[in-house]
Design a protein around this motif. Structure first.
Motif, PDB file in Angstrom:
ATOM      1  N   THR A   1       0.851  -1.322  -0.156  1.00  0.00           N
ATOM      2  CA  THR A   1       0.011  -0.036  -0.283  1.00  0.00           C
ATOM      3  C   THR A   1       0.963   1.157   0.049  1.00  0.00           C
ATOM      4  N   GLU A   2       1.951   1.122   0.630  1.00  0.00           N
ATOM      5  CA  GLU A   2       2.850   2.424   0.840  1.00  0.00           C
ATOM      6  C   GLU A   2       4.073   2.526  -0.218  1.00  0.00           C
ATOM      7  N   HIS A   3       4.522   1.409  -0.761  1.00  0.00           N
ATOM      8  CA  HIS A   3       5.630   1.626  -1.521  1.00  0.00           C
ATOM      9  C   HIS A   3       5.588   1.107  -2.855  1.00  0.00           C
ATOM     10  N   ILE A   4       4.544   0.492  -3.300  1.00  0.00           N
ATOM     11  CA  ILE A   4       4.253  -0.095  -4.582  1.00  0.00           C
ATOM     12  C   ILE A   4       3.078   0.411  -5.130  1.00  0.00           C
ATOM     13  N   GLN A   5       1.866   0.445  -4.630  1.00  0.00           N
ATOM     14  CA  GLN A   5       0.500   0.765  -5.138  1.00  0.00           C
ATOM     15  C   GLN A   5       0.603   2.258  -5.624  1.00  0.00           C
ATOM     16  N   PRO A   6       1.160   3.219  -5.013  1.00  0.00           N
ATOM     17  CA  PRO A   6       1.011   4.315  -5.238  1.00  0.00           C
ATOM     18  C   PRO A   6       1.840   4.757  -6.725  1.00  0.00           C
ATOM     19  N   PHE A   7       2.720   4.058  -7.077  1.00  0.00           N
ATOM     20  CA  PHE A   7       3.480   3.705  -8.160  1.00  0.00           C
ATOM     21  C   PHE A   7       2.961   3.312  -9.390  1.00  0.00           C
ATOM     22  N   LEU A   8       1.953   2.131  -9.165  1.00  0.00           N
ATOM     23  CA  LEU A   8       1.652   1.418 -10.268  1.00  0.00           C
ATOM     24  C   LEU A   8       1.053   2.036 -11.548  1.00  0.00           C
ATOM     25  N   ALA A   9       0.258   3.023 -11.362  1.00  0.00           N
ATOM     26  CA  ALA A   9      -0.498   3.966 -12.423  1.00  0.00           C
ATOM     27  C   ALA A   9       0.523   4.480 -13.380  1.00  0.00           C
ATOM     28  N   SER A  10       1.537   4.898 -12.853  1.00  0.00           N
ATOM     29  CA  SER A  10       2.596   5.749 -13.382  1.00  0.00           C
ATOM     30  C   SER A  10       3.543   4.732 -14.274  1.00  0.00           C
ATOM     31  N   ILE A  11       3.826   3.566 -13.382  1.00  0.00           N
ATOM     32  CA  ILE A  11       4.663   2.563 -13.914  1.00  0.00           C
ATOM     33  C   ILE A  11       3.882   1.960 -15.118  1.00  0.00           C
ATOM     34  N   LEU A  12       2.883   1.516 -15.090  1.00  0.00           N
ATOM     35  CA  LEU A  12       1.833   0.953 -16.271  1.00  0.00           C
ATOM     36  C   LEU A  12       1.926   1.959 -17.451  1.00  0.00           C
ATOM     37  N   GLU A  13       1.847   3.469 -17.222  1.00  0.00           N
ATOM     38  CA  GLU A  13       1.744   4.178 -18.243  1.00  0.00           C
ATOM     39  C   GLU A  13       3.004   4.500 -18.850  1.00  0.00           C
TER      40      GLU A  13
ATOM     41  N   CYS B   1       9.399  -3.725 -35.651  1.00  0.00           N
ATOM     42  CA  CYS B   1       8.308  -4.011 -34.640  1.00  0.00           C
ATOM     43  C   CYS B   1       8.874  -4.344 -33.254  1.00  0.00           C
ATOM     44  N   TYR B   2       9.738  -5.275 -33.190  1.00  0.00           N
ATOM     45  CA  TYR B   2      10.577  -5.716 -32.246  1.00  0.00           C
ATOM     46  C   TYR B   2      11.325  -4.509 -31.311  1.00  0.00           C
ATOM     47  N   LEU B   3      11.878  -3.877 -32.007  1.00  0.00           N
ATOM     48  CA  LEU B   3      12.943  -2.703 -31.664  1.00  0.00           C
ATOM     49  C   LEU B   3      12.195  -1.721 -30.855  1.00  0.00           C
ATOM     50  N   LYS B   4      10.960  -1.449 -31.168  1.00  0.00           N
ATOM     51  CA  LYS B   4      10.045  -0.508 -30.283  1.00  0.00           C
ATOM     52  C   LYS B   4       9.941  -0.954 -29.021  1.00  0.00           C
ATOM     53  N   VAL B   5       9.961  -2.468 -28.727  1.00  0.00           N
ATOM     54  CA  VAL B   5       9.809  -2.989 -27.571  1.00  0.00           C
ATOM     55  C   VAL B   5      10.927  -3.015 -26.830  1.00  0.00           C
ATOM     56  N   ASN B   6      12.100  -3.142 -27.601  1.00  0.00           N
ATOM     57  CA  ASN B   6      13.071  -3.157 -26.457  1.00  0.00           C
ATOM     58  C   ASN B   6      13.727  -1.973 -25.822  1.00  0.00           C
ATOM     59  N   LEU B   7      12.886  -0.915 -26.045  1.00  0.00           N
ATOM     60  CA  LEU B   7      13.001   0.381 -25.285  1.00  0.00           C
ATOM     61  C   LEU B   7      12.642  -0.038 -23.797  1.00  0.00           C
ATOM     62  N   LEU B   8      11.695  -1.175 -23.659  1.00  0.00           N
ATOM     63  CA  LEU B   8      11.372  -1.519 -22.377  1.00  0.00           C
ATOM     64  C   LEU B   8      12.661  -1.893 -21.626  1.00  0.00           C
ATOM     65  N   GLN B   9      13.756  -2.241 -22.060  1.00  0.00           N
ATOM     66  CA  GLN B   9      14.954  -2.896 -21.489  1.00  0.00           C
ATOM     67  C   GLN B   9      15.343  -1.617 -20.443  1.00  0.00           C
ATOM     68  N   GLU B  10      15.438  -0.200 -21.037  1.00  0.00           N
ATOM     69  CA  GLU B  10      15.754   1.015 -20.374  1.00  0.00           C
ATOM     70  C   GLU B  10      14.880   1.067 -19.037  1.00  0.00           C
ATOM     71  N   LEU B  11      13.502   1.078 -19.447  1.00  0.00           N
ATOM     72  CA  LEU B  11      12.555   1.452 -18.480  1.00  0.00           C
ATOM     73  C   LEU B  11      12.431   0.468 -17.283  1.00  0.00           C
ATOM     74  N   LEU B  12      12.789  -0.893 -17.910  1.00  0.00           N
ATOM     75  CA  LEU B  12      12.729  -1.865 -16.837  1.00  0.00           C
ATOM     76  C   LEU B  12      13.989  -1.815 -15.722  1.00  0.00           C
ATOM     77  N   GLN B  13      14.882  -1.323 -16.295  1.00  0.00           N
ATOM     78  CA  GLN B  13      16.261  -1.430 -15.638  1.00  0.00           C
ATOM     79  C   GLN B  13      15.845  -0.575 -14.304  1.00  0.00           C
ATOM     80  N   ASP B  14      15.464   0.583 -14.315  1.00  0.00           N
ATOM     81  CA  ASP B  14      14.920   1.314 -13.183  1.00  0.00           C
ATOM     82  C   ASP B  14      14.148   0.643 -12.477  1.00  0.00           C
ATOM     83  N   LEU B  15      13.095   0.062 -12.897  1.00  0.00           N
ATOM     84  CA  LEU B  15      12.163  -0.730 -11.902  1.00  0.00           C
ATOM     85  C   LEU B  15      12.860  -2.089 -11.363  1.00  0.00           C
ATOM     86  N   LYS B  16      13.574  -2.338 -12.081  1.00  0.00           N
ATOM     87  CA  LYS B  16      14.483  -3.415 -11.265  1.00  0.00           C
ATOM     88  C   LYS B  16      15.047  -3.102 -10.153  1.00  0.00           C
TER      89      LYS B  16
END
Length: 154
Positions: free
Chosen positions: A12-24, A81-96
């Motif tokens: 509730t305190e550390h994950i839920q507040p960020f879910l909407a922005s992460i999904l976006e 098409c696949y290259l567009k999704v490879n941008l997730l690599q950078e985004l997910l590094q922060d989430l990791k």
């Protein structure tokens, strides 16, 4: 039972507040990848229409539709098409680091698999809807292809 309350509080305190922005944030590359699949399908069918209008050759049209059926497995054409999704690599590094997400490659691979599956479904549906129209006179075939393409893109 002893873990439930602290776990709920942590979520509730550390994950839920960020879910909407992460999904976006994640949906940007995913959406652009799927949009690229749509554009590729549109481009390939437009080329079939153009080629048929130039040649009026039913045999060549059949070959082109057969080639379209192989599109989901053509890694060169699907690569943008696949290259567009490879941008997730950078985004997910922060989430990791923030949320201890470890299967980044799995998320990217599954997304790319869904993109390929979407293209498979699109070309299969196109082929199924267009098949009866191949027997029509050549003046109506190009119009028929366009109508089927628009129906598939819906």
């Amino acid at each position: 039972a002893s873990v439930s309350e602290p776990a709920q509080k942590c979520c509730t305190e550390h994950i839920q507040p960020f879910l909407a922005s992460i999904l976006e944030e994640l949906m940007g590359p995913v959406s652009s990848g799927f949009a690229e699949v749509r554009l590729l399908f549109d481009k390939e069918v437009n080329e079939i229409i153009q080629d048929f209008q130039n040649t009026n050759d039913i045999t060549k049209l059949k070959e082109n539709v057969d080639q379209l059926m192989k599109l989901p497995f053509n890694s060169v054409k699907m690569e943008p098409c696949y290259l567009k999704v490879n941008l997730l690599q950078e985004l997910l590094q922060d989430l990791k680091s923030r949320f201890k997400i470890y299967n980044i490659d799995f998320v990217i691979q599954r997304t790319q698999n869904f993109m390929q599956e979407l293209m498979e479904n699109a070309v299969y549906t196109f082929e199924q809807l267009f098949s009866p129209s191949r027997q029509a006179d050549s003046a109506k075939v190009a119009t028929s292809i366009e109508k089927v393409k628009l129906r598939v893109l819906k």
